[in-house]
Write a protein that holds these residues in place. Structure first.
Motif: not given
Length: 252
Positions: A121-130, A215-222
């Motif tokens: 989840s943290h990696f996917y957040s970083d993948l779209v915001t870092s 849930e991983y990709i949906n977390y990135a979308y969120d």
């Protein structure tokens, strides 16, 4: 209605390239868009690492005129596993994305973190915001918007996280239905199961790490929607994508 996994495999079977030395080689060509068009074949190819390609694989990639390789792996990953490229390749682009790389995964495991879903989840957040990932994806779309770079093969180590997000963003540009994007994302599980079955059989809990989940990709979308209001705003304002050029280059 979403397709079940068997229907997904059958409907996408024609997009699977006949590569012997790779596990997750897929052409985006043939995917239908909401505009009544489809993605052009042999221009956008997603995969895992290229270090195990055989001569027949390289010959095939040369036959479809692969001109550019985009590698999302870090320098350390590239040194461990060196890409093999076809003779037609004119450009190799190294867009080091720190988030989602296997070295970070294993480092966190060694540090005692066994909450693999939380790690992802943290990696996917970083993948779209870092800043690092945003800069890399900006460059990626600059490459794609120059049609002279096509055909493009883009990849990371497994072809599922960094490459999965890149694919989702491409398909969003081309106005592909969100369910279809998620189905394509989940197909990595079918192709990577064999690659990682040894690790998973010894440690079943690692399945959360080596495979993908909705849930991983949906977390990135969120994360995108919460921070940037919409995926379209993210593409145009943050990644500086010209959506009309993407559609012109890659759909018919």
């Amino acid at each position: 209605m979403k397709l079940n996994i068997l229907d997904m495999q059958l409907s996408h079977q024609l997009r699977v390239l006949p590569i012997v030395g790779g596990y997750n080689f897929r052409d985006l060509g043939g995917i239908k868009t909401n505009d009544g068009k489809e993605v052009i074949q042999n221009l956008l190819i997603r995969t895992d690492e290229l270090s195990n390609l055989e001569n027949q694989d390289l010959d095939y990639l040369a036959e479809i005129n692969v001109k550019s390789i985009v590698d999302f792996r870090t320098k350390q990953e590239r040194e461990i596993s060196v890409d093999k490229v076809p003779t037609t390749c004119e450009n190799e682009f190294h867009l080091d994305i720190m988030a989602g790389n296997m070295n970070d995964f294993f480092l966190k495991i060694k540090q005692g973190n066994s909450d693999y879903k939380n790690i992802l989840s943290h990696f996917y957040s970083d993948l779209v915001t870092s800043p690092n990932a945003i800069e890399s994806y900006q460059h990626f779309f600059e490459i794609l918007q120059n049609k002279e770079n096509c055909s493009v093969v883009y990849h990371c180590t497994a072809g599922k996280d960094r490459t999965g997000i890149a694919t989702a963003l491409i398909l969003e540009c081309l106005n592909v239905d969100r369910n279809v994007i998620e189905e394509d994302y989940l197909l990595s599980n079918h192709f990577l199961q064999k690659k990682y079955e040894g690790y998973i059989s010894l440690n079943p809990e690692l399945e959360d790490l080596f495979l993908v989940k909705s849930e991983y990709i949906n977390y990135a979308y969120d994360m995108i929607i919460n921070k940037y209001y919409s995926v379209t705003d993210y593409l145009t304002d943050v990644l500086k994508v010209d959506i009309d050029v993407m559609k012109k280059n890659y759909t018919h």
